[in-house]
Design an enzyme around this catalytic site. Structure first.
Site, short mmCIF file in Angstrom:
data_model
loop_
_atom_site.label_atom_id
_atom_site.label_comp_id
_atom_site.label_asym_id
_atom_site.label_seq_id
_atom_site.Cartn_x
_atom_site.Cartn_y
_atom_site.Cartn_z
CB CYS A 123 -0.96 0.00 1.19
SG CYS A 123 -2.08 -1.42 1.21
CG HIS A 256 -3.10 3.47 1.78
ND1 HIS A 256 -3.62 3.00 0.58
CD2 HIS A 256 -3.20 2.44 2.67
CE1 HIS A 256 -4.01 1.75 0.74
NE2 HIS A 256 -3.76 1.39 1.99
CG ASN A 286 -6.60 -0.80 1.23
OD1 ASN A 286 -5.88 -0.47 0.29
ND2 ASN A 286 -6.10 -1.15 2.41
#
EC number: 2.3.1.180
Length: 329
Positions: A123, A256, A286
């Site tokens: 990520c 993020h 996500n």
């Protein structure tokens, strides 16, 4: 005569989400068929996620990256043949090798022999890729870079584990960077601590053509949350210090898009009003390395992010990795 300082500047952005949008209720209905209980209320309360997009079974990460790249190239108004560096941040490549970046270079029809490689920092991947491209441009090794975050995380989700399968989605985001005498990327900071590798990982590995162990994502949610809220503020402050900017000079924060609680916590610690934070986790889920460039493109195209504004990006991911960059758009 003194040589002028080179910067890398964002010329254009692009993104792509596969068309299959799955709401929390639709996902809960799918899971219920296998006896897995969850609900829209449970997911929203813990994550802020309301929907995510899943790629079709015949669509690869490089396919998603291709559309995002084409849109970024169009927005940047550059000749694809001028792109002499391609970096793809992904944890879900089409193959073990060749790299997704090389596959993308071919799909774009770029024949100039420029460099192409993948970056794997989960990520944090886009933050790592952007800082890497910036370094190549600043040193004069490359002039025009295509930097992409792209993922098909749905391929590595265990849909019998409600604590993880409700969190992630698929997508891609891209930026085109070019050498410029005008300041663009102003400061970056990257970090990792491999002693935390077990809290977010895919435990299995390829052994003689088969997966030895689980191929699905494993996450210790509490450990990830605790570490994320600790490191994100610090790395953001570090990047701002390198850029010689104070947090109040940040026009937009793009964290993020993992969990709304982590995002709002970091925003608050930086002393930024919540309305300066770009949020897409509610609609995208996500998307790992794709989340930051996806959110960036959304905010550029809807007119919130304007030329001359300061944008701070930050990410945290498996490894454990974390990073941040600040740039003038």
């Amino acid at each position: 005569m003194a040589q002028s300082t080179l910067y890398s500047r964002v010329l254009g952005t692009g993104s792509y989400l596969p068309p299959d949008r799955v709401t929390n209720q639709e996902l809960a209905d799918r899971l219920a068929k296998d006896g897995i209980e969850t609900s829209d209320e449970w997911i929203v309360a813990r994550t802020g996620i309301r929907a995510r997009h899943f790629a079709a079974s015949d669509v690869t990460t490089s396919d998603l990256a291709l559309v995002a790249a084409q849109r970024a190239i169009e927005a940047a108004d550059v000749d694809p043949q001028s792109i002499d560096l391609i970096i793809v941040a992904t944890s879900t490549p089409d193959f073990v090798f060749p790299s997704t970046a090389c596959l993308l270079q071919n799909k774009l029809g770029i024949k100039n022999g420029g460099a192409a490689f993948d970056v794997q920092a989960v990520c944090s991947g886009f933050a790592y890729a952007l800082a890497t491209a910036d370094s190549f441009i600043r040193t004069g090794q490359h002039r025009t870079a295509l930097v992409i975050g792209a993922e098909t995380f749905s391929r590595i989700l265990d849909f019998k584990d409600r604590t993880t399968c409700v969190l992630f989605g698929d997508g891609a985001g891209a930026v085109v960077l070019s050498a410029s005498e005008e300041p663009g990327i102003l400061g970056s900071a990257l970090h990792a601590d491999g002693s935390y590798s077990n809290i977010l990982c895919t435990p299995g590995n390829v052994n003689r053509g088969v997966i030895a162990g689980s191929a699905f994502l494993h996450m210790d949610g509490q450990a990830v949350f605790k570490l994320a809220v600790n490191v994100l503020e610090k790395v953001a402050v570090e990047a701002l210090s390198k850029a010689e900017l104070a947090s109040e000079q940040v026009d937009w924060l793009i964290p993020h898009q993992a969990n709304i609680r982590i995002m709002t916590s970091t925003c608050r610690k930086l002393g930024l009003p919540q309305e300066r934070m770009i949020v897409t986790v509610d609609e995208h889920g996500n998307t790992s390395a794709a989340s930051i460039p996806l959110a960036l493109d959304v905010a550029v195209r809807d007119g919130r992010i304007k030329r001359g504004q300061h944008v701070l990006i930050e990410g945290v991911g498996g490894g454990f990795t974390w990073g941040a960059s600040v740039f003038r758009f």
